[in-house]
Design a protein around this motif. Structure first.
Motif, PDB file in Angstrom:
ATOM      1  N   ARG A 395       0.653  -1.281  -0.124  1.00  0.00           N
ATOM      2  CA  ARG A 395      -0.020   0.038  -0.017  1.00  0.00           C
ATOM      3  C   ARG A 395       0.689   1.280   0.053  1.00  0.00           C
ATOM      4  O   ARG A 395       0.545   2.172  -0.431  1.00  0.00           O
ATOM      5  CB  ARG A 395      -1.083  -0.046   1.159  1.00  0.00           C
ATOM      6  N   THR A 396       1.912   1.165   0.661  1.00  0.00           N
ATOM      7  CA  THR A 396       3.034   2.344   0.561  1.00  0.00           C
ATOM      8  C   THR A 396       3.571   2.673  -0.771  1.00  0.00           C
ATOM      9  O   THR A 396       3.684   3.657  -1.369  1.00  0.00           O
ATOM     10  CB  THR A 396       4.062   2.174   1.613  1.00  0.00           C
ATOM     11  N   MET A 397       3.848   1.393  -1.429  1.00  0.00           N
ATOM     12  CA  MET A 397       4.102   1.572  -2.708  1.00  0.00           C
ATOM     13  C   MET A 397       3.215   2.256  -3.787  1.00  0.00           C
ATOM     14  O   MET A 397       3.425   3.065  -4.360  1.00  0.00           O
ATOM     15  CB  MET A 397       4.768   0.226  -3.234  1.00  0.00           C
ATOM     16  N   GLN A 438       8.366  11.336   8.233  1.00  0.00           N
ATOM     17  CA  GLN A 438       7.333  10.810   8.761  1.00  0.00           C
ATOM     18  C   GLN A 438       7.233   9.649   9.290  1.00  0.00           C
ATOM     19  O   GLN A 438       6.636   8.870  10.009  1.00  0.00           O
ATOM     20  CB  GLN A 438       6.042  11.087   8.060  1.00  0.00           C
ATOM     21  N   GLY A 439       8.515   8.875   8.767  1.00  0.00           N
ATOM     22  CA  GLY A 439       8.744   7.489   9.301  1.00  0.00           C
ATOM     23  C   GLY A 439       8.397   6.303   8.289  1.00  0.00           C
ATOM     24  O   GLY A 439       8.355   5.301   8.679  1.00  0.00           O
ATOM     25  N   GLY A 440       7.965   6.641   6.853  1.00  0.00           N
ATOM     26  CA  GLY A 440       7.637   6.167   5.968  1.00  0.00           C
ATOM     27  C   GLY A 440       8.748   5.438   5.330  1.00  0.00           C
ATOM     28  O   GLY A 440       8.436   4.255   4.727  1.00  0.00           O
ATOM     29  N   LEU A 441      10.106   5.629   5.409  1.00  0.00           N
ATOM     30  CA  LEU A 441      10.947   5.027   4.750  1.00  0.00           C
ATOM     31  C   LEU A 441      11.952   4.869   5.690  1.00  0.00           C
ATOM     32  O   LEU A 441      12.096   5.181   6.695  1.00  0.00           O
ATOM     33  CB  LEU A 441      11.495   6.141   3.760  1.00  0.00           C
ATOM     34  N   ALA A 442      12.770   3.848   5.532  1.00  0.00           N
ATOM     35  CA  ALA A 442      13.953   3.290   6.660  1.00  0.00           C
ATOM     36  C   ALA A 442      15.163   4.098   6.113  1.00  0.00           C
ATOM     37  O   ALA A 442      15.417   4.470   5.112  1.00  0.00           O
ATOM     38  CB  ALA A 442      14.002   1.819   6.365  1.00  0.00           C
ATOM     39  N   THR A 479       9.646   0.941   5.057  1.00  0.00           N
ATOM     40  CA  THR A 479       9.613   0.084   6.474  1.00  0.00           C
ATOM     41  C   THR A 479       8.745  -1.081   6.351  1.00  0.00           C
ATOM     42  O   THR A 479       7.765  -1.008   5.920  1.00  0.00           O
ATOM     43  CB  THR A 479       9.051   1.220   7.404  1.00  0.00           C
ATOM     44  N   ARG A 480       9.210  -2.219   7.104  1.00  0.00           N
ATOM     45  CA  ARG A 480       8.613  -3.440   7.197  1.00  0.00           C
ATOM     46  C   ARG A 480       8.191  -3.765   8.571  1.00  0.00           C
ATOM     47  O   ARG A 480       9.069  -3.349   9.573  1.00  0.00           O
ATOM     48  CB  ARG A 480       9.419  -4.720   6.576  1.00  0.00           C
ATOM     49  N   PRO A 481       7.244  -4.469   8.946  1.00  0.00           N
ATOM     50  CA  PRO A 481       6.594  -4.440  10.346  1.00  0.00           C
ATOM     51  C   PRO A 481       7.737  -5.642  11.147  1.00  0.00           C
ATOM     52  O   PRO A 481       8.212  -6.555  10.468  1.00  0.00           O
ATOM     53  CB  PRO A 481       5.263  -5.050  10.209  1.00  0.00           C
ATOM     54  N   ALA A 482       7.786  -5.355  12.414  1.00  0.00           N
ATOM     55  CA  ALA A 482       8.575  -6.233  13.154  1.00  0.00           C
ATOM     56  C   ALA A 482       7.398  -7.520  13.581  1.00  0.00           C
ATOM     57  O   ALA A 482       6.954  -7.336  14.622  1.00  0.00           O
ATOM     58  CB  ALA A 482       8.804  -5.753  14.474  1.00  0.00           C
TER      59      ALA A 482
END
Length: 496
Positions: A395-397, A438-442, A479-482
């Motif tokens: 969804r981010t992509m 905003q934290g959307g990219l690592a 970013t991927r979830p833990a």
């Protein structure tokens, strides 16, 4: 620069900053299904996509939920019964079509839903049909804003037709539009997990498009209906006769002139006199005078509250996006308006749901003591993919792709030269820097989070420029979830 012929002072303004990229909306579901009406401003909106933003607006255009009739009959044994009283066993089943869109919309707004699109493909006098739902999916091709597709009524079809509709949802999202994902329900997802999940996986193909869909299991026991909402009018005529016989057996055949006798007579009477009790009096009296009727009301209420989870999930997607951003996985959040999942999913059972040999991951909804009912999964139907295994990554992509696509339209027919390349690169870099903050990219710095490439010898050849092609390459670290957190403990030597 304009042609200057007269002496004087001229002011020339130049843009100091490039065009900005506007982040597109990320949680705008499109619901397809059957409604009571489909009229707006006295004009039919059947098979048209209508944008609404509240339950009141839905009701003004599409009306309310359907009234179900229930059959009440004796069962052969306890195994086949829905309710048992002493040594008597009964089945309770809704007769006719089960329209689920209205209740799913209620769950959507209860769980944080906002603006959405509705496509009504028929009213409650129409039978549920696969072709009508497929036509509703085609209608959505004209709409660019929706980012989710939800069809709660699909599970009311026969299994094969349900899978055909859900497969077309995936095709629409993954092959046609590529700007939205499908939220799917497991057909009969309130029954045995092994059978219903195996049937779903056999009926759905996720080849190349599985990352554009997510499925949730099991169904939910909602709180939309209370016991006071259910009365004997929900029973069919045959069901009322069986209820009358059951109460007679429980209380002994009462005298016809007694209050309870008049109540029972009122259940099946086709004509009423002035002395006959009203439906409200009958309902209240039966609740207080016997055990069978309250047990029946409870079972009917339970069946009315049993809903597929896609509507609630669409609301949770919206809430999660608004509060934390589309890059936050829509998981480990509580489902509002439910008492429990329809089935208890254990840790061992979720292992087979979460990880599948064919990649068809299914997200579990589970109850936890003191925490309520939580969404406990964040995978797409392409669970074997390292790129798009997680819902928030896909969804981010989609959000990044659609945002940059709209912004780049401003440069169509602009000169394909270095000045345009620098402008575009700066525009995209500024946008991605904002997403990273905003934290959307690592990454600890923008250079680690993304890179933008455009230019002759970098992304294009001389032939590309002659043919009018401008190529841009964007690399992003999503970013991927833990999903799995491992805590290691070991003992150390005593130091004092």
């Amino acid at each position: 620069m304009r042609n200057i012929k007269t002496p004087g002072v001229y002011i020339v303004e130049k843009n100091a900053f490039p065009n900005s990229v506007v982040e597109v909306a990320t949680a705008v579901p499109a619901f397809i299904g059957y409604t009571q009406t489909a009229s707006k401003n006295n004009k039919s909106v059947l098979n048209k996509s209508i944008r609404i933003s509240s339950m009141a607006e839905f009701q003004s255009v599409f009306g309310f939920g359907a009234s179900l009739q229930f059959d009440f009959a004796q069962a052969a044994d306890a195994a086949s019964a829905d309710m048992s009283l002493d040594d008597k066993h009964y089945t309770v089943a809704a007769s006719g079509n089960k329209y689920r869109l209205y209740q799913s919309m209620q769950m959507f707004f209860l769980n944080g839903g906002g603006p959405c699109y509705i496509v009504s493909v028929g009213d409650y006098t129409t039978d549920l049909a696969k072709d009508a739902m497929l036509a509703g999916i085609t209608t959505l091709v004209e709409e660019q804003e929706p980012t989710l597709v939800v069809i709660p009524d699909a599970v009311s079809l026969a299994a094969a037709d349900c899978y055909a509709v859900q497969q077309q949802m995936l095709m629409h999202c993954g092959s046609k539009m590529r700007s939205r994902i499908a939220l799917l329900d497991v057909h009969n997802g309130f029954q045995d997990e092994e059978d219903s999940v195996a049937a779903f996986r056999a009926g759905i193909s996720n080849k190349e498009i599985g990352d554009f869909g997510a499925v949730y299991f099991p169904w939910l026991n909602s709180t939309l209906f209370s016991h006071s909402d259910v009365h004997f009018g929900f029973l069919s005529d045959e069901g009322k006769a069986v209820l009358q016989a059951a109460i007679n057996a429980e209380l002994g055949a009462p005298d016809a002139s007694s209050v309870i006798g008049k109540m029972l007579a009122g259940l099946t009477a086709t004509e009423t006199g002035d002395d006959d009790p009203t439906p409200e009096v009958i309902d209240k009296g039966l609740r207080a005078s016997c055990i069978t009727y309250p047990a029946l009301v409870k079972e009917i209420c339970s069946q009315l509250n049993l809903l597929p989870p896609s509507g609630a999930m669409a609301g949770l997607y919206t809430m999660s996006d608004n509060m934390q951003g589309v890059w936050k996985a829509p998981a480990n959040i509580e489902v509002v308006g439910v008492t429990s999942p329809a089935l208890i999913v254990s840790v061992e059972e979720q292992e087979s749901l979460n990880v599948d040999g064919n990649g068809k991951s299914i997200n579990a909804i589970r109850s936890f003591i003191g925490q309520g009912t939580l969404v406990w999964g964040a995978r797409t139907l392409d669970g074997n993919s390292l790129d798009y295994r997680y819902v928030n990554v896909r969804r981010t992509m989609i959000m990044l792709e659609q945002s940059l696509k709209l912004a780049a339209k401003a440069y169509v027919f602009e000169p394909n030269d270095a000045q345009t390349w620098v402008t575009i690169k700066s525009m995209i870099s500024n946008f991605l820097t904002g997403i990273w903050k905003q934290g959307g990219l690592a990454g600890t710095a923008p250079a680690e989070a993304f890179s933008v490439h455009v230019g002759l010898g970098e992304t294009m050849t001389s032939e590309d420029i002659l043919e009018g092609i401008l190529k841009i390459t964007v690399l992003v670290a999503i970013t991927r979830p833990a999903e799995f957190i491992e805590i290691t403990f070991q003992q150390q030597m005593q130091k004092s």
